[in-house]
Design a protein around this motif. Structure first.
Motif, mmCIF file in Angstrom:
data_model
loop_
_atom_site.group_PDB
_atom_site.id
_atom_site.type_symbol
_atom_site.label_atom_id
_atom_site.label_comp_id
_atom_site.label_asym_id
_atom_site.label_seq_id
_atom_site.Cartn_x
_atom_site.Cartn_y
_atom_site.Cartn_z
ATOM 1 N N ARG A 24 0.767 -1.154 -0.109
ATOM 2 C CA ARG A 24 0.033 -0.090 0.030
ATOM 3 C C ARG A 24 0.875 1.295 -0.025
ATOM 4 N NH1 ARG A 24 -3.157 -2.891 3.825
ATOM 5 N NH2 ARG A 24 -2.061 -2.061 5.524
ATOM 6 N N THR A 25 2.090 1.223 0.825
ATOM 7 C CA THR A 25 2.681 2.487 1.034
ATOM 8 C C THR A 25 3.582 2.556 -0.649
ATOM 9 O OG1 THR A 25 3.154 1.998 3.205
ATOM 10 C CG2 THR A 25 4.833 3.520 1.918
ATOM 11 N N ALA A 26 3.957 1.687 -1.044
ATOM 12 C CA ALA A 26 4.618 1.805 -2.249
ATOM 13 C C ALA A 26 3.529 2.366 -3.447
ATOM 14 C CB ALA A 26 5.138 0.157 -2.688
ATOM 15 N N ALA A 27 2.262 1.745 -3.344
ATOM 16 C CA ALA A 27 1.445 2.333 -4.556
ATOM 17 C C ALA A 27 1.015 3.635 -4.111
ATOM 18 C CB ALA A 27 0.309 1.465 -4.175
ATOM 19 N N HIS A 28 0.854 4.073 -2.888
ATOM 20 C CA HIS A 28 0.814 5.481 -2.612
ATOM 21 C C HIS A 28 2.088 6.423 -3.088
ATOM 22 C CE1 HIS A 28 0.208 9.310 -0.209
ATOM 23 N NE2 HIS A 28 1.265 8.985 0.022
ATOM 24 N N LEU A 29 3.057 5.936 -2.903
ATOM 25 C CA LEU A 29 4.361 6.698 -3.056
ATOM 26 C C LEU A 29 4.230 6.897 -4.718
ATOM 27 C CD1 LEU A 29 7.093 5.637 -0.510
ATOM 28 C CD2 LEU A 29 6.045 7.784 -0.877
ATOM 29 N N ALA A 30 4.135 5.673 -5.416
ATOM 30 C CA ALA A 30 4.335 5.691 -6.877
ATOM 31 C C ALA A 30 3.417 6.651 -7.551
ATOM 32 C CB ALA A 30 4.234 4.211 -7.330
ATOM 33 N N ALA A 31 2.021 6.819 -6.996
ATOM 34 C CA ALA A 31 0.841 7.784 -7.277
ATOM 35 C C ALA A 31 1.406 9.110 -7.163
ATOM 36 C CB ALA A 31 -0.567 7.451 -6.790
ATOM 37 N N THR A 32 1.949 9.383 -6.034
ATOM 38 C CA THR A 32 2.299 10.632 -5.670
ATOM 39 C C THR A 32 3.577 11.284 -6.444
ATOM 40 O OG1 THR A 32 1.849 10.561 -3.422
ATOM 41 C CG2 THR A 32 3.079 12.285 -3.759
ATOM 42 N N GLN A 33 4.571 10.427 -6.640
ATOM 43 C CA GLN A 33 5.763 10.943 -7.086
ATOM 44 C C GLN A 33 5.444 10.863 -8.923
ATOM 45 O OE1 GLN A 33 9.214 10.894 -5.985
ATOM 46 N NE2 GLN A 33 8.073 10.979 -4.041
ATOM 47 N N ARG A 34 4.628 10.009 -9.400
ATOM 48 C CA ARG A 34 4.276 10.194 -10.785
ATOM 49 C C ARG A 34 3.523 11.412 -11.050
ATOM 50 N NH1 ARG A 34 4.204 4.283 -10.738
ATOM 51 N NH2 ARG A 34 5.704 3.642 -12.431
ATOM 52 N N ALA A 35 2.614 11.948 -10.301
ATOM 53 C CA ALA A 35 1.905 13.045 -10.373
ATOM 54 C C ALA A 35 3.058 14.392 -10.252
ATOM 55 C CB ALA A 35 0.885 13.346 -9.244
ATOM 56 N N GLN A 36 3.998 14.451 -9.348
ATOM 57 C CA GLN A 36 4.979 15.331 -9.288
ATOM 58 C C GLN A 36 5.714 15.384 -10.392
ATOM 59 O OE1 GLN A 36 5.039 15.516 -4.364
ATOM 60 N NE2 GLN A 36 6.652 14.427 -5.388
ATOM 61 N N LEU A 37 6.121 14.133 -10.968
ATOM 62 C CA LEU A 37 7.118 14.167 -12.041
ATOM 63 C C LEU A 37 6.342 14.516 -13.238
ATOM 64 C CD1 LEU A 37 9.754 12.931 -13.489
ATOM 65 C CD2 LEU A 37 8.369 10.910 -13.801
ATOM 66 N N ASP A 38 5.121 14.618 -13.530
ATOM 67 C CA ASP A 38 4.298 14.916 -14.727
ATOM 68 C C ASP A 38 4.191 16.739 -14.265
ATOM 69 O OD1 ASP A 38 2.335 14.724 -16.757
ATOM 70 O OD2 ASP A 38 1.028 15.947 -15.602
ATOM 71 N N ARG A 39 4.082 17.027 -13.331
ATOM 72 C CA ARG A 39 4.137 18.308 -13.179
ATOM 73 C C ARG A 39 5.379 19.276 -13.594
ATOM 74 N NH1 ARG A 39 -1.288 20.240 -13.093
ATOM 75 N NH2 ARG A 39 -2.359 19.410 -11.357
ATOM 76 N N ALA A 40 6.513 18.559 -13.022
ATOM 77 C CA ALA A 40 7.800 18.905 -13.475
ATOM 78 C C ALA A 40 8.298 18.903 -14.931
ATOM 79 C CB ALA A 40 8.852 17.961 -12.612
ATOM 80 N N ALA A 87 4.522 28.663 -10.079
ATOM 81 C CA ALA A 87 4.096 27.355 -10.146
ATOM 82 C C ALA A 87 5.126 26.315 -9.634
ATOM 83 C CB ALA A 87 3.591 26.910 -11.650
ATOM 84 N N ALA A 88 6.402 26.470 -10.045
ATOM 85 C CA ALA A 88 7.426 25.893 -9.571
ATOM 86 C C ALA A 88 7.645 25.839 -8.051
ATOM 87 C CB ALA A 88 8.905 26.163 -10.228
ATOM 88 N N VAL A 89 7.571 26.966 -7.475
ATOM 89 C CA VAL A 89 7.606 27.144 -6.103
ATOM 90 C C VAL A 89 6.527 26.421 -5.440
ATOM 91 C CG1 VAL A 89 7.731 28.826 -4.076
ATOM 92 C CG2 VAL A 89 8.985 29.208 -6.335
ATOM 93 N N ALA A 90 5.269 26.438 -6.252
ATOM 94 C CA ALA A 90 4.131 25.787 -5.384
ATOM 95 C C ALA A 90 4.315 24.189 -5.616
ATOM 96 C CB ALA A 90 2.991 26.227 -6.293
ATOM 97 N N LEU A 91 4.759 23.847 -6.566
ATOM 98 C CA LEU A 91 5.106 22.422 -6.541
ATOM 99 C C LEU A 91 6.305 22.008 -5.799
ATOM 100 C CD1 LEU A 91 5.008 19.688 -7.826
ATOM 101 C CD2 LEU A 91 6.873 20.489 -9.733
ATOM 102 N N ALA A 92 7.249 22.668 -5.309
ATOM 103 C CA ALA A 92 8.264 22.544 -4.308
ATOM 104 C C ALA A 92 7.466 22.489 -3.048
ATOM 105 C CB ALA A 92 9.320 23.638 -4.447
ATOM 106 N N ALA A 93 6.753 23.327 -2.837
ATOM 107 C CA ALA A 93 6.014 23.290 -1.476
ATOM 108 C C ALA A 93 5.067 22.003 -1.273
ATOM 109 C CB ALA A 93 5.138 24.686 -1.244
ATOM 110 N N ALA A 94 4.518 21.525 -2.485
ATOM 111 C CA ALA A 94 3.810 20.234 -2.352
ATOM 112 C C ALA A 94 4.735 19.132 -2.229
ATOM 113 C CB ALA A 94 3.352 19.983 -3.946
ATOM 114 N N VAL A 95 5.921 19.213 -2.903
ATOM 115 C CA VAL A 95 6.902 18.108 -2.737
ATOM 116 C C VAL A 95 7.367 17.893 -1.056
ATOM 117 C CG1 VAL A 95 9.334 17.446 -3.412
ATOM 118 C CG2 VAL A 95 7.832 18.087 -5.052
ATOM 119 N N ALA A 96 7.838 19.070 -0.745
ATOM 120 C CA ALA A 96 8.055 19.158 0.789
ATOM 121 C C ALA A 96 7.073 18.567 1.648
ATOM 122 C CB ALA A 96 8.479 20.592 1.171
ATOM 123 N N ARG A 97 5.717 18.909 1.552
ATOM 124 C CA ARG A 97 4.718 18.612 2.134
ATOM 125 C C ARG A 97 4.626 16.895 2.087
ATOM 126 N NH1 ARG A 97 2.433 23.606 0.814
ATOM 127 N NH2 ARG A 97 1.354 22.507 -0.883
#
Length: 204
Positions: free
Chosen positions: A93-109, A179-189
């Motif tokens: 479950r943890t890996a699936a959650h992390l993968a979804a979060t990381q892929r969303a952040q990667l798409d934004r970047a 938008a980059a700074v906002a993404l960084a804030a999301a990555v940090a949180r």
């Protein structure tokens, strides 16, 4: 093909800017030695859709986005191993959650880099930087199963998340594109919340 000198300088200068601000130039790659950033309320946050223009990005914005892409692309294959290397439902479950979060952040970047008209080449290709799983470590992960795999996985996830939070803090401090700074804030949180999630998983 060799890049023109101007392009090389364009890539190198922002890269140095982020790494110096983050204080992560060189150092031990031992995942267990990576300190956990200050705690924050666990939450998964999404960043706003990019709305800037190429001229609104400064060198730190570009460097941070490039580093985020490189780090995330190195982590995703690790998370993809989880369903075949462990039967622990909590880790799955943890890996699936992390993968979804990381892929969303990667798409934004990726979208922000396109918007910034940044070089399409990866300036970190072949670099084993802090928070990145090396080829040798990937081989070890592929050879492990069960509890030994979970232990290795936890160390690499902590190293990646802690380093991501550090460089995101540098972007929040020195970046200028909203938008980059906002993404960084999301990555940090998200990274801080996921580190807390790992703490709970280890203590369960």
């Amino acid at each position: 093909m060799r890049q023109p000198m101007a392009s090389t300088v364009l890539i190198a200068v922002p890269l140095i800017a982020v790494l110096l601000v983050a204080g992560c130039g060189t150092g031990p790659r031992d995942a267990a030695s990576t300190a956990t950033p200050p705690a924050a309320a666990p939450s998964v946050t999404t960043a706003p859709t990019p709305t800037g223009t190429a001229g609104s990005f400064n060198p730190t914005d570009i460097a941070w986005l490039q580093l985020t892409v490189a780090m995330t692309e190195r982590l995703l294959p690790v998370l993809d191993l989880v369903p075949t290397r462990t039967t622990d439902p909590a880790w799955r479950r943890t890996a699936a959650h992390l993968a979804a979060t990381q892929r969303a952040q990667l798409d934004r970047a990726h979208r922000l880099l396109v918007e910034a008209a940044a070089p399409t080449t990866n300036p970190h290709e072949g670099h084993d930087m802090p928070g990145m799983v090396t080829p040798a470590e990937m081989t070890a992960l592929r050879s492990a199963t069960g509890t030994p795999f979970n232990r290795l996985l936890a160390g690499h996830l902590r190293a990646h998340l802690a380093q991501s939070v550090r460089v995101a803090a540098a972007e929040q401090q020195s970046g200028v594109q909203p938008a980059a700074v906002a993404l960084a804030a999301a990555v940090a949180r998200n990274g801080t919340a996921d580190l807390e999630r790992l703490d709970h998983l280890d203590s369960a």
